[in-house]
Motif scaffolding. Structure first.
Motif, short mmCIF file in Angstrom:
data_model
loop_
_atom_site.label_atom_id
_atom_site.label_comp_id
_atom_site.label_asym_id
_atom_site.label_seq_id
_atom_site.Cartn_x
_atom_site.Cartn_y
_atom_site.Cartn_z
N GLU A 1 0.69 -1.10 -0.09
CA GLU A 1 0.07 -0.11 -0.24
C GLU A 1 0.80 1.44 -0.05
N LEU A 2 0.83 2.27 -0.79
CA LEU A 2 1.05 3.51 -0.85
C LEU A 2 0.49 4.57 -0.19
N ALA A 3 0.90 5.14 0.83
CA ALA A 3 0.06 6.21 1.65
C ALA A 3 0.49 7.54 1.69
N LEU A 4 -0.23 8.44 1.49
CA LEU A 4 0.40 9.97 1.68
C LEU A 4 -0.24 10.37 3.19
N THR A 5 0.77 11.03 4.05
CA THR A 5 0.30 11.38 5.30
C THR A 5 0.72 12.64 5.53
N ALA A 6 -0.03 13.42 6.67
CA ALA A 6 0.28 14.63 7.00
C ALA A 6 0.05 14.83 8.34
N ARG A 7 0.94 15.68 9.12
CA ARG A 7 0.68 15.80 10.32
C ARG A 7 0.84 17.54 10.94
N TYR A 8 0.10 17.96 11.57
CA TYR A 8 0.15 19.39 11.71
C TYR A 8 0.13 19.42 13.44
N VAL A 9 1.16 20.16 14.02
CA VAL A 9 1.19 20.31 15.54
C VAL A 9 1.15 21.83 16.03
N VAL A 10 0.20 22.00 17.13
CA VAL A 10 0.14 23.29 17.59
C VAL A 10 0.52 22.88 19.05
N ASP A 11 1.58 23.18 19.45
CA ASP A 11 2.13 22.92 20.90
C ASP A 11 2.85 24.19 21.46
N GLN A 12 3.53 24.05 22.51
CA GLN A 12 4.17 25.41 23.23
C GLN A 12 5.18 25.94 22.59
N ILE A 13 5.66 25.39 21.41
CA ILE A 13 6.50 25.95 20.68
C ILE A 13 6.30 27.04 19.66
N GLU A 14 6.84 28.37 19.65
CA GLU A 14 6.35 29.31 18.97
C GLU A 14 6.14 28.96 17.40
N VAL A 15 6.73 28.15 16.79
CA VAL A 15 6.52 27.89 15.48
C VAL A 15 5.71 26.51 15.48
N ASN A 16 4.71 26.40 14.73
CA ASN A 16 3.87 25.16 14.45
C ASN A 16 4.56 24.23 13.62
N GLN A 17 4.37 23.13 13.61
CA GLN A 17 5.04 21.92 12.99
C GLN A 17 4.09 21.26 11.91
N THR A 18 4.64 21.25 10.52
CA THR A 18 3.94 20.51 9.62
C THR A 18 4.88 19.42 9.00
N VAL A 19 4.43 18.25 8.92
CA VAL A 19 5.16 17.06 8.38
C VAL A 19 4.41 16.47 7.26
N VAL A 20 4.90 16.29 6.16
CA VAL A 20 4.24 15.59 5.17
C VAL A 20 5.10 14.40 4.54
N SER A 21 4.52 13.27 4.08
CA SER A 21 5.33 11.99 3.93
C SER A 21 4.47 11.15 2.86
N ALA A 22 5.44 10.43 2.05
CA ALA A 22 4.92 9.43 1.22
C ALA A 22 5.67 8.13 1.53
N ARG A 23 4.89 6.97 1.85
CA ARG A 23 5.14 5.71 2.34
C ARG A 23 4.75 4.56 1.67
N LEU A 24 5.61 3.48 1.54
CA LEU A 24 5.19 2.30 1.11
C LEU A 24 5.30 1.35 2.27
N ASP A 25 4.01 0.63 2.44
CA ASP A 25 3.97 -0.44 3.53
C ASP A 25 3.55 -1.62 2.91
N CYS A 26 4.25 -2.68 3.40
CA CYS A 26 3.98 -4.23 2.69
C CYS A 26 3.81 -4.84 3.98
N ARG A 27 2.53 -5.61 3.95
CA ARG A 27 2.22 -6.17 5.29
C ARG A 27 1.84 -7.70 4.86
N PHE A 28 2.26 -8.74 5.39
CA PHE A 28 1.90 -9.87 4.85
C PHE A 28 1.16 -10.95 5.65
#
Length: 390
Positions: free
Chosen positions: A363-390
């Protein structure tokens, strides 16, 4: 060396596929001597816009890649349920190579599946490189007790035993004892968090129907960490139900009085709620929330932790799946003696994914994470991943 080991694990996992091809069942792995085994491997590329803070208001981002391989095992349906899994991976950054690091997890669970006398045991040893906020609606297990955006290693052991003593046709007394040992070591300035919690609960359960019951009871717990010990007494009322084949829920509301040797005394309402809704085979949703008293860490005071989360999944076709999870977290030092100790801000975590099934196992997946925490700059992480589960 670790990077080479992770790559080797990934290659071996893919290379093993032909040998197991005749034994594999979709979603079940391969069977051997009463157990199902599920090999897995993954590769991912991502961009994180907050890898390093260069000032209080400015961050630098970077690309990174990950490879990982693992194995899961579970027993065939039986009186006892057993599951275990292990996974190892390595993350490599493009510019900030000094942050290259490995991550892993090793866990096992064993317990009874039915009957009046029930017990369960769970152990988990894992290393994570950033926030761990995932929630499993099927098991009700949620994010870590301490959410950290830095490499940390956690060791958790929990065990419980209970007995449903019938008092009448619809009423039973269900005394339960549980023990939790929690240890979390941070590579940053937080140091180590470690505590043990002993809990005894005596709820009385009344069955309104075959699917729904109400509970009334009391509980006491002893929390011990390196700096202090605390005692908590709680009375509560609740309900649990498989209301329909599509909806399950549980809710508890109580009042706790706490007394810590150093942090002091406090009291207040506590709660725990969980609702899972599956209107069709293609749609699912959940919501959970609550608050509870927890030990302090790093020399800090005990805290009252509030959590609320919700999420949904949608599978419009056999090849496609979409999902999103949101978590809100707020922590407050008890007694208001040091109100700024845990930031006094509500943290928000948003995770979303879109997956496409390339083959029976990949399976090919596109993911995104957005974080608002105590740090002044918010965080954005985007990724593409290939998962193989048998």
């Amino acid at each position: 060396m670790k990077n080479k080991l992770a790559s080797l694990l990934l290659i071996l996992s893919f290379a093993a596929v032909p040998a197991f091809a005749q034994l594999l069942r979709e979603g079940e792995g391969f069977e051997w001597k009463g157990f199902y085994f599920n090999p897995e491997a993954s590769a991912a590329g991502a961009y994180d816009d907050r890898v390093v803070m260069v000032s209080d208001t400015e961050a630098e981002g970077d690309y990174y890649s990950e490879v990982a391989a693992g194995l899961g095992v579970r027993n065939l349906p039986a009186r006892y349920n057993f599951t275990a899994s292990g996974r190892y991976g390595y993350r490599t950054y493009g510019e900030f190579s000094e942050l290259d690091n490995d991550f892993y997890t090793l866990n096992a669970a064993l317990g009874t599946s039915e009957g009046k006398f029930n017990w369960k045991f769970l152990t988990d040893y894992s290393k994570k490189l950033d926030y761990s906020t995932a929630y499993n609606a099927n098991t009700g297990t949620g994010p870590d007790s301490i959410l950290a955006n830095e490499p940390n290693t956690r060791f958790l052991v929990t065990g419980s035993v209970s007995y449903a003593a019938p008092l009448s046709e619809k009423t039973s007394l269900v005394p339960e004892y549980s023990l939790t040992h929690y240890n979390q070591e941070f590579e940053g300035a937080r140091g180590t968090a470690e505590w043990q919690i002993h809990s005894v609960a005596v709820p009385m359960k009344y069955a309104i129907s075959d699917k729904t019951a109400v509970l009334l009871g009391g509980a006491g717990s002893m929390q011990v960490n390196k700096e202090e010990a605390g005692r908590i007494g709680t009375v509560y009322i609740g309900a649990e139900s498989r209301a329909t084949e599509k909806t399950t829920y549980s809710v508890n509301v109580g009042y706790s009085i706490v007394d810590y040797e150093i942090s002091g005394e406090d009291q207040g309402f506590v709660s725990d709620a969980n609702v899972v809704w599956r209107p069709t085979s293609k749609v699912n949703a959940y919501v959970f929330g609550g608050n509870r008293f927890q030990p302090g860490y790093g020399g800090g005071e005990a805290r009252l932790v509030y959590r609320a989360g919700y999420g949904a999944g949608w599978t419009p076709a056999d090849q496609w799946d979409f999902g999103a999870q949101i978590l809100h977290d707020y922590q407050q030092a008890i007694g208001e003696t040091n109100p700024d100790q845990y930031g006094e801000d509500i943290r928000h975590f948003l995770n979303a994914r879109a997956g496409y099934k390339l083959t029976r196992w990949a399976e090919l997946a596109l993911t995104a994470r957005y974080v608002v925490d105590q740090i002044e700059v918010n965080q954005t992480v985007v990724s593409a991943r290939l998962d193989c589960r048998f």
